[in-house]
Motif scaffolding. Structure first.
Motif, PDB file in Angstrom:
ATOM      1  N   LEU A  52      19.992  -4.393 -17.316  1.00 18.83           N
ATOM      2  CA  LEU A  52      21.161  -3.855 -16.552  1.00 18.83           C
ATOM      3  C   LEU A  52      22.082  -2.956 -17.100  1.00 18.83           C
ATOM      4  O   LEU A  52      22.841  -2.092 -16.398  1.00 18.83           O
ATOM      5  N   ALA A  53      22.139  -2.964 -18.503  1.00 19.80           N
ATOM      6  CA  ALA A  53      23.070  -1.847 -19.255  1.00 19.80           C
ATOM      7  C   ALA A  53      22.055  -0.475 -19.244  1.00 19.80           C
ATOM      8  O   ALA A  53      21.038  -0.416 -19.565  1.00 19.80           O
ATOM      9  N   ASP A  54      22.848   0.408 -19.153  1.00 15.16           N
ATOM     10  CA  ASP A  54      22.549   2.025 -19.318  1.00 15.16           C
ATOM     11  C   ASP A  54      22.486   2.052 -20.933  1.00 15.16           C
ATOM     12  O   ASP A  54      21.468   2.934 -21.299  1.00 15.16           O
ATOM     13  N   ALA A  55      23.297   1.659 -21.450  1.00 13.76           N
ATOM     14  CA  ALA A  55      23.490   1.356 -23.124  1.00 13.76           C
ATOM     15  C   ALA A  55      23.973   0.233 -23.660  1.00 13.76           C
ATOM     16  O   ALA A  55      24.732  -0.405 -22.894  1.00 13.76           O
ATOM     17  N   LEU A  56      23.577  -0.121 -24.573  1.00 15.28           N
ATOM     18  CA  LEU A  56      23.939  -1.379 -25.209  1.00 15.28           C
ATOM     19  C   LEU A  56      24.266  -1.194 -26.806  1.00 15.28           C
ATOM     20  O   LEU A  56      23.028  -0.863 -27.450  1.00 15.28           O
ATOM     21  N   LEU A  57      25.464  -1.345 -27.290  1.00 17.15           N
ATOM     22  CA  LEU A  57      25.779  -1.052 -28.529  1.00 17.15           C
ATOM     23  C   LEU A  57      26.384  -2.371 -28.963  1.00 17.15           C
ATOM     24  O   LEU A  57      27.412  -2.965 -28.544  1.00 17.15           O
ATOM     25  N   LEU A  58      25.608  -2.982 -29.936  1.00 14.81           N
ATOM     26  CA  LEU A  58      25.902  -4.198 -30.464  1.00 14.81           C
ATOM     27  C   LEU A  58      26.831  -3.967 -31.774  1.00 14.81           C
ATOM     28  O   LEU A  58      26.200  -3.284 -32.821  1.00 14.81           O
ATOM     29  N   VAL A  59      28.046  -4.576 -31.765  1.00 15.27           N
ATOM     30  CA  VAL A  59      28.998  -4.283 -32.882  1.00 15.27           C
ATOM     31  C   VAL A  59      29.345  -5.384 -33.471  1.00 15.27           C
ATOM     32  O   VAL A  59      30.127  -5.473 -34.552  1.00 15.27           O
ATOM     33  N   TRP A  60      28.532  -6.529 -33.387  1.00 13.05           N
ATOM     34  CA  TRP A  60      28.955  -7.948 -34.034  1.00 13.05           C
ATOM     35  C   TRP A  60      30.340  -8.263 -33.978  1.00 13.05           C
ATOM     36  O   TRP A  60      30.744  -7.991 -32.961  1.00 13.05           O
ATOM     37  N   TYR A  61      31.042  -8.595 -35.051  1.00 12.03           N
ATOM     38  CA  TYR A  61      32.586  -8.781 -35.226  1.00 12.03           C
ATOM     39  C   TYR A  61      33.018  -7.808 -36.065  1.00 12.03           C
ATOM     40  O   TYR A  61      32.613  -7.570 -37.397  1.00 12.03           O
ATOM     41  N   PRO A  62      33.400  -6.683 -35.633  1.00 15.68           N
ATOM     42  CA  PRO A  62      33.216  -5.353 -36.254  1.00 15.68           C
ATOM     43  C   PRO A  62      34.482  -5.200 -37.285  1.00 15.68           C
ATOM     44  O   PRO A  62      34.649  -4.262 -38.166  1.00 15.68           O
ATOM     45  N   GLY A  63      35.622  -6.254 -37.312  1.00 15.50           N
ATOM     46  CA  GLY A  63      36.566  -6.016 -38.153  1.00 15.50           C
ATOM     47  C   GLY A  63      37.897  -5.345 -37.600  1.00 15.50           C
ATOM     48  O   GLY A  63      37.697  -4.858 -36.615  1.00 15.50           O
ATOM     49  N   THR A  64      38.695  -5.134 -38.880  1.00 17.25           N
ATOM     50  CA  THR A  64      40.041  -4.528 -38.459  1.00 17.25           C
ATOM     51  C   THR A  64      40.003  -3.222 -37.692  1.00 17.25           C
ATOM     52  O   THR A  64      40.827  -2.959 -36.856  1.00 17.25           O
ATOM     53  N   GLU A  65      38.757  -2.369 -38.193  1.00 19.32           N
ATOM     54  CA  GLU A  65      38.737  -1.127 -37.574  1.00 19.32           C
ATOM     55  C   GLU A  65      37.703  -1.089 -36.353  1.00 19.32           C
ATOM     56  O   GLU A  65      37.367   0.253 -35.800  1.00 19.32           O
ATOM     57  N   GLY A  66      37.728  -2.027 -35.728  1.00 20.04           N
ATOM     58  CA  GLY A  66      36.677  -2.163 -34.691  1.00 20.04           C
ATOM     59  C   GLY A  66      36.737  -1.328 -33.581  1.00 20.04           C
ATOM     60  O   GLY A  66      35.705  -0.565 -33.216  1.00 20.04           O
ATOM     61  N   GLY A  67      38.050  -1.316 -33.193  1.00 19.05           N
ATOM     62  CA  GLY A  67      38.110  -0.464 -32.000  1.00 19.05           C
ATOM     63  C   GLY A  67      37.992   1.035 -32.122  1.00 19.05           C
ATOM     64  O   GLY A  67      37.354   1.722 -31.232  1.00 19.05           O
ATOM     65  N   SER A  68      38.470   1.451 -33.302  1.00 14.04           N
ATOM     66  CA  SER A  68      38.455   2.803 -33.828  1.00 14.04           C
ATOM     67  C   SER A  68      36.924   3.233 -33.784  1.00 14.04           C
ATOM     68  O   SER A  68      36.501   4.300 -33.325  1.00 14.04           O
ATOM     69  N   ALA A  69      36.157   2.616 -34.635  1.00 12.77           N
ATOM     70  CA  ALA A  69      35.113   2.635 -34.775  1.00 12.77           C
ATOM     71  C   ALA A  69      34.036   2.781 -33.573  1.00 12.77           C
ATOM     72  O   ALA A  69      33.257   3.665 -33.408  1.00 12.77           O
ATOM     73  N   ILE A  70      34.411   1.832 -32.498  1.00 12.20           N
ATOM     74  CA  ILE A  70      33.689   1.792 -31.485  1.00 12.20           C
ATOM     75  C   ILE A  70      33.853   3.178 -30.377  1.00 12.20           C
ATOM     76  O   ILE A  70      33.057   3.629 -30.021  1.00 12.20           O
ATOM     77  N   ARG A  71      35.191   3.542 -30.648  1.00 15.92           N
ATOM     78  CA  ARG A  71      35.599   4.888 -29.761  1.00 15.92           C
ATOM     79  C   ARG A  71      34.972   5.924 -30.325  1.00 15.92           C
ATOM     80  O   ARG A  71      34.067   6.599 -29.599  1.00 15.92           O
ATOM     81  N   ASP A  72      34.915   6.047 -31.726  1.00 23.08           N
ATOM     82  CA  ASP A  72      34.222   7.175 -32.389  1.00 23.08           C
ATOM     83  C   ASP A  72      32.680   7.269 -32.017  1.00 23.08           C
ATOM     84  O   ASP A  72      32.136   8.144 -31.919  1.00 23.08           O
ATOM     85  N   MET A  73      32.202   5.906 -32.050  1.00 17.08           N
ATOM     86  CA  MET A  73      30.633   6.011 -31.754  1.00 17.08           C
ATOM     87  C   MET A  73      30.362   6.303 -30.290  1.00 17.08           C
ATOM     88  O   MET A  73      29.497   7.234 -30.016  1.00 17.08           O
ATOM     89  N   LEU A  74      31.180   5.804 -29.488  1.00 19.12           N
ATOM     90  CA  LEU A  74      30.965   6.147 -27.732  1.00 19.12           C
ATOM     91  C   LEU A  74      31.117   7.616 -27.605  1.00 19.12           C
ATOM     92  O   LEU A  74      30.102   8.216 -26.917  1.00 19.12           O
ATOM     93  N   PHE A  75      32.096   8.099 -28.294  1.00 18.01           N
ATOM     94  CA  PHE A  75      32.516   9.558 -28.100  1.00 18.01           C
ATOM     95  C   PHE A  75      31.556  10.468 -29.137  1.00 18.01           C
ATOM     96  O   PHE A  75      32.020  11.679 -29.034  1.00 18.01           O
ATOM     97  N   GLY A  76      30.810  10.052 -29.763  1.00 18.99           N
ATOM     98  CA  GLY A  76      29.895  10.945 -30.686  1.00 18.99           C
ATOM     99  C   GLY A  76      30.587  11.598 -31.745  1.00 18.99           C
ATOM    100  O   GLY A  76      30.056  12.367 -32.481  1.00 18.99           O
TER     101      GLY A  76
END
Ligand code: NOJ
Length: 748
Positions: free
Chosen positions: A546-570
């Protein structure tokens, strides 16, 4: 303190004072606030013993530790300071990704840096010993504690455990340094192999498998100089580890030469009775003492029984003295006799907690450990956002899902982490200039059918459940947003309470209404990027579709959100490679890449019945060990060997050319696999024996070389001797464990 003075101290101690050193009590018994992680019982320890106990656990914080230590020493005749131990598993205030994620870095050096940083925060908070690393090899995704392991591979686990011990203990032995904390390798042994993935369950396996696959990581910890080892809850060949003389005395102490402190896991001595190998506390205490266990964690078995056992001569005075001596030596190495408060300073806490360099380390870690599982048509990275309209080239973005704005997505063992400091995806998106998005949760993570105790937790006020109205409102909002967005970032995952200790599951699917949410969003949205939070491998067959992209971040810790944003936007690229195979179906579990061949191996093509296969599912995983995508693509040339024969004492070089075939620079995790084709006992179909990370510019080719030596080919043969056997070997230099082993050589 000089050794001679320490000896004199030991000799001056009364029996009760000695026994006290071998007892660990929870913080509440010392008038302290601590995390309670076991089954709470009144320990019934006498006042006299309590005045002399040697250690406590999960009591942290400079002010509190100073207060407790001071009060304790004031009333102590011997003035032997208390040891403060704690579960500091993947960060203290700053939380890093969970160990299973750390395992996906293939970069032990990075784990060492994380542990060093963790140590700095913990020492300031007064901690002396951490119950980490966990060296347990894991192959069964049902087990909740997969999240604390670095994965299914003995080679990698060994490297990681060594790096973590070194990181935690760095500076420990430097005089007056107040640096580093003692590391306790756990859970010795094979706790990760519980039958059925049910926590605390029986472990039973051949000695060969135990030595070959499960023991090397603990041994690496011992060889790296860990100060402490923890016994496991489980049985090993019918005898619970905590009373297992063969394991503790012969293997750990005699064969490996471990002379540090051996502590039990929580209440494990008393559990010898529940296991049915000890009739009463007296027998349980005797068994543990005979196995060489020094510290009794949170039972009264030693407290109530040791004196009698010694007086009647069942336990010799020398045995007791040896155990106490080991505890005193640890206290001495930590410098506690000179400074019982060691690094505990409120000033230092202020300076180091969540300091900028730790936060950026957490961000680096989250990127290096996240695994990009799918990226159809190169959807990620999303085009940079910008422009006053707030519309990215990607179009309108909706952020949906129960993990979109979750502060507590840290995994169960981030006991001391600062939840308020966690950056969620929503927060990171909001901070990004020019990025406009709408968001909602859509549904809850779990429902009562996913977690039996949920209603009880809700009744106790420990968990808030949504009302029917809230549920409907959220659902409608999610449907509306996905209908109007061009791209949905869907943040889904396992609830924290579903993993960790006691967190075994029989279903490996996304809990609650999350699959339903994904299906409905898929129907409405043009593109769907799933960001997945998890503490174990999940069955993702439908998510993959179903997904066009699938990013497994596990439980990414204190900076998870920033890291996810940085990865999504390259801004950076996910670099993780799976350290545990992802099954297609729960029925395949336990599933691991380095399995044995069978007498009827299935080639995956011929539809014939009498082969080792399932009728309704391929044997292969959905995503293999070592797998992970990035924003570049790569090609691997054939493996080249600089000879066809390896002689003992010599080296054979294996190499391959790796090319970045994409249009973006990126990191490749090159993996060396070997197969011993014929042995005196069955050998795995392949084994990881080396890794190298490369950074490649677009179009760039690098030659990767691995040295193969006879030592790398050793195993426990038919007569249990550990050696390499002459014969044919295959070699592959691959991007993941599904790669072919094309090279061949002979060991003479
Ligand atoms: C039980 C767990 O199994 C172990 O990992 C932990 O260190 C102890 N409790 C102490 O909290």
């Amino acid at each position: 303190m000089e050794e001679q003075k320490l000896r004199t101290l030991l000799e001056s101690m009364t029996l009760t004072e000695k026994i006290g050193q071998l007892i660990q009590v929870p913080g509440n018994m010392l008038n302290a606030r601590g995390q309670e992680l076991g089954v709470r019982e009144d320990l019934g320890i006498s006042e006299e013993i309590l005045r002399n106990v040697g250690s406590t656990l999960n009591v942290t914080g400079a002010a509190q530790i100073r207060r407790v230590q001071e009060a304790y020493l004031r009333q102590s005749r011997t003035k032997i300071p208390l040891l403060f131990m704690a579960d500091i598993i993947y960060g203290f205030r700053t939380v890093y990704p969970i160990p299973l994620a750390l395992g996906c870095s293939f970069e032990p050096e990075l784990l060492k840096r994380l542990c060093r940083a963790t140590s700095e925060e913990s020492v300031a908070a007064g901690v002396h010993v951490t119950f980490s690393p966990m060296g347990d090899l894991v192959r069964d995704a049902r087990w909740g504690r997969c999240l604390e392991s670095t994965g299914e591979d003995p080679f990698l686990n060994t490297e990681y455990v060594k790096a973590m011990v070194e990181g935690f203990q760095e500076g420990l032995s430097q005089e007056g340094a107040c640096r580093g904390m003692a590391s306790c390798v756990k859970h010795f042994a094979a706790y990760g192999a519980a039958e059925g993935g049910r926590d605390y369950n029986t472990v039973d396996m051949s000695e060969r498998r135990l030595r070959q696959e499960y023991l090397p990581s603990y041994r690496a910890g011992v060889e790296a100089g860990c100060e402490m080892v923890m016994t496991s809850f489980n049985t090993v060949d019918g005898i619970p580890a905590t009373g297992n003389c063969w394991l503790m005395r012969q293997v750990l102490r005699e064969e490996w030469g471990f002379d540090g402190v051996l502590i039990t896991d929580y209440a494990a001595i008393a559990e010898l009775m529940a296991h049915g190998v000890a009739a009463d506390k007296k027998e349980a205490a005797r068994m543990a003492m005979e196995a060489g266990v020094d510290i009794d964690m949170c039972t009264d078995c030693y407290a109530s029984q040791l004196e009698g056992l010694i007086r009647e001569g069942t336990i010799r005075q020398e045995q007791l003295d040896a155990a106490v001596w080991r505890v005193l030596c640890l206290k001495n190495r930590l410098g506690l006799f000179e400074d019982p408060f060691r690094g505990a300073r409120e000033e230092a806490e202020k300076q180091v907690f969540l300091k900028e360099s730790f936060r950026s380390l957490a961000r680096e870690a989250a990127v290096k450990f996240s695994v990009l599982l799918e990226n159809k048509e190169g959807l990620l990275p999303l085009a940079p956002t910008g422009g006053k309209s707030g519309e990215a080239r990607t179009g309108r973005i909706a952020l949906i899902g129960p993990f979109a704005d979750r502060k507590d997505a840290l995994g169960l063992w981030a006991l001391h982490g600062d939840r308020e400091a966690v950056v969620t995806i929503r927060e990171a998106f909001s901070e990004t200039e020019g990025l406009e998005f709408a968001w909602c949760e859509g549904c809850e993570t779990i429902l009562p059918e996913d977690y039996t105790d949920l209603p009880a937790l809700a009744a106790q006020g420990e968990r808030k459940l949504w009302s029917r109205e809230e549920r409907n409102r959220q659902w409608e909002q999610a449907m509306e947003l996905s209908g109007t967005a061009d791209l949905v970032v869907l943040a889904l995952g396992e609830d924290t309470i579903q993993g960790g200790e006691g967190g075994s599951r029989t279903r490996l699917s996304l809990p609650g209404d999350q699959m339903k949410l994904l299906r409905e969003v898929r129907k409405r949205a043009r593109k769907v990027v799933v960001v997945l939070f998890a503490g174990r491998p999940l069955v993702l067959d439908e998510v993959k579709e179903l997904a066009d992209a699938l990013l497994l971040v596990w439980y990414p810790g204190t900076e998870g959100g920033s890291a996810i944003r940085d990865m999504l936007f390259g801004i950076c690229e996910p670099q993780g490679r799976l350290s545990m195979s992802m099954p297609r179906s729960l029925g395949q579990v336990p599933l691991y890449y380095n399995a044995f061949s069978t007498g009827r191996p299935y080639d995956g093509h011929t539809p014939v019945r009498f082969f080792s296969r399932y009728e309704d599912c391929p044997n292969t995983p959905l995503y293999p060990f070592g797998y992970g995508l990035s924003y570049h693509s790569a090609s691997y040339g054939p493996v080249q060997l600089d000879g066809t024969v390896l002689k003992r004492g010599e080296t054979l070089m294996a190499s391959a050319r790796v090319t970045n075939t994409g249009d973006r620079a990126g990191s490749e995790t090159v993996q060396l696999y070997l197969q011993d084709v014929t042995g005196s006992v069955v050998r795995p179909v392949k084994e990881l024996k080396g890794t190298q990370k490369l950074w490649l510019q677009p179009g760039e080719t690098k030659q990767v070389c691995f040295a193969i030596t006879e030592e790398m080919l050793r195993f426990y043969g038919k007569d249990m001797s550990y050696q390499a056997e002459p014969g044919l070997f295959r070699v592959g230099i691959c991007a993941d464990s599904s790669g072919r082993l094309e090279g061949e050589f002979v060991l003479e």
